[in-house]
Write an enzyme that holds these catalytic residues in place. Structure first.
Site, PDB file in Angstrom:
ATOM      1  N   HIS A  84      -8.208   3.275  -0.257  1.00 48.14           N
ATOM      2  CA  HIS A  84      -7.701   4.643  -0.493  1.00 48.14           C
ATOM      3  C   HIS A  84      -8.246   5.639   0.720  1.00 48.14           C
ATOM      4  O   HIS A  84      -9.348   5.399   1.381  1.00 48.14           O
ATOM      5  CB  HIS A  84      -8.540   5.267  -1.785  1.00 48.14           C
ATOM      6  CG  HIS A  84     -10.215   5.295  -1.930  1.00 48.14           C
ATOM      7  ND1 HIS A  84     -10.711   6.453  -1.239  1.00 48.14           N
ATOM      8  CD2 HIS A  84     -10.758   4.691  -2.244  1.00 48.14           C
ATOM      9  CE1 HIS A  84     -11.939   6.152  -1.429  1.00 48.14           C
ATOM     10  NE2 HIS A  84     -11.965   4.908  -1.911  1.00 48.14           N
ATOM     11  N   HIS A 135      -2.051  -2.287  15.434  1.00 50.27           N
ATOM     12  CA  HIS A 135      -2.089  -3.629  14.666  1.00 50.27           C
ATOM     13  C   HIS A 135      -3.312  -4.058  13.736  1.00 50.27           C
ATOM     14  O   HIS A 135      -4.322  -4.244  14.284  1.00 50.27           O
ATOM     15  CB  HIS A 135      -2.225  -4.549  15.715  1.00 50.27           C
ATOM     16  CG  HIS A 135      -1.755  -5.880  15.191  1.00 50.27           C
ATOM     17  ND1 HIS A 135      -1.483  -7.393  15.836  1.00 50.27           N
ATOM     18  CD2 HIS A 135      -1.427  -6.471  13.783  1.00 50.27           C
ATOM     19  CE1 HIS A 135      -1.093  -8.258  14.885  1.00 50.27           C
ATOM     20  NE2 HIS A 135      -0.932  -7.868  13.680  1.00 50.27           N
TER      21      HIS A 135
END
Length: 222
Positions: free
Chosen positions: A147, A156
């Site tokens: 979250h 990446h």
């Protein structure tokens, strides 16, 4: 007409390496129409078809298409110290082409997740509430982002990475396979987190965090 009734534009895949193979599987799983692949290496080898799709030519073949008629898949993998993936994205974007966000059907995303243009979310990835992923970033196979985390552009997040809640990853960073970043940590611009590292403190811009002892050093200027 409802937006859900609008059929996605056909796609052209840029590149034919390992990352492109994974993306081709993703778009096929989603039922997208792939026109073909652009790859100068395949052209030099005289190959006409790759993994069942036509080899259209090198990158300049895009001049034959209107940006309103097709969209692109960036199949160039993001490697440490390389910028070809970003160059391909920025060059095509400057010509008006769009890279849609791609999400494998086997990934799970909360309804509040925001994906910017060109984001690629692979199979098994989990993105939790209020996560935001920036332009052209990769969330690779089985990565987990909890979250309120923010991942900037051209990042990446490699296979098996865990980003705990409220993590911030700045533009161009590379988070290596199997690493864990604990809650609230900030990973700086163009920083590198080595595979399997547990990150318990902030990493500065262009910093490199590697090994079990999580030693920090700077990326040398190119």
């Amino acid at each position: 007409m409802n937006q859900s009734d609008v059929r996605p534009l056909p796609l052209i895949l840029m590149g034919a390496g390992g990352h492109a193979k994974v993306l081709l599987s993703l778009v096929r799983a989603c039922g997208y129409d792939v026109v073909g692949v652009c790859d100068p290496g395949l052209v030099r080898q005289g190959i006409s078809h790759w993994r069942g799709i036509a080899v259209l030519g090198a990158d300049d073949v895009l001049d034959q298409y209107a940006p309103s008629d097709i969209e692109l898949i960036n199949g160039i993998g993001q490697v440490v110290g390389g910028n070809l993936r970003r160059v391909v994205h920025e060059s095509a974007s400057a010509k008006g082409f769009r890279f849609p966000p791609l999400v494998h059907p086997a990934a799970w995303l909360d309804d509040t997740v925001v994906l910017e243009e060109g984001v690629q979310v692979m199979a098994g990835a989990i993105l939790q509430a209020d996560v935001r992923i920036g332009c052209a970033s990769i969330v690779n196979t089985s990565a987990s982002i909890d979250h309120d985390s923010r991942v900037a552009a051209h990042v990446h997040v490699a296979p098996g990475v865990t980003l705990c809640g409220g993590v911030t990853v700045a533009e161009g960073a590379f988070i290596g396979s199997g690493s864990t970043v604990i809650q609230g940590v900030v990973i700086g611009e163009d920083a590198l987190v080595g595979a399997g590292t547990v990150v318990v403190r902030d990493v500065p811009a262009r910093g490199v965090l590697i090994g079990p002892s999580a030693r920090t050093r700077s990326v040398p200027d190119s």
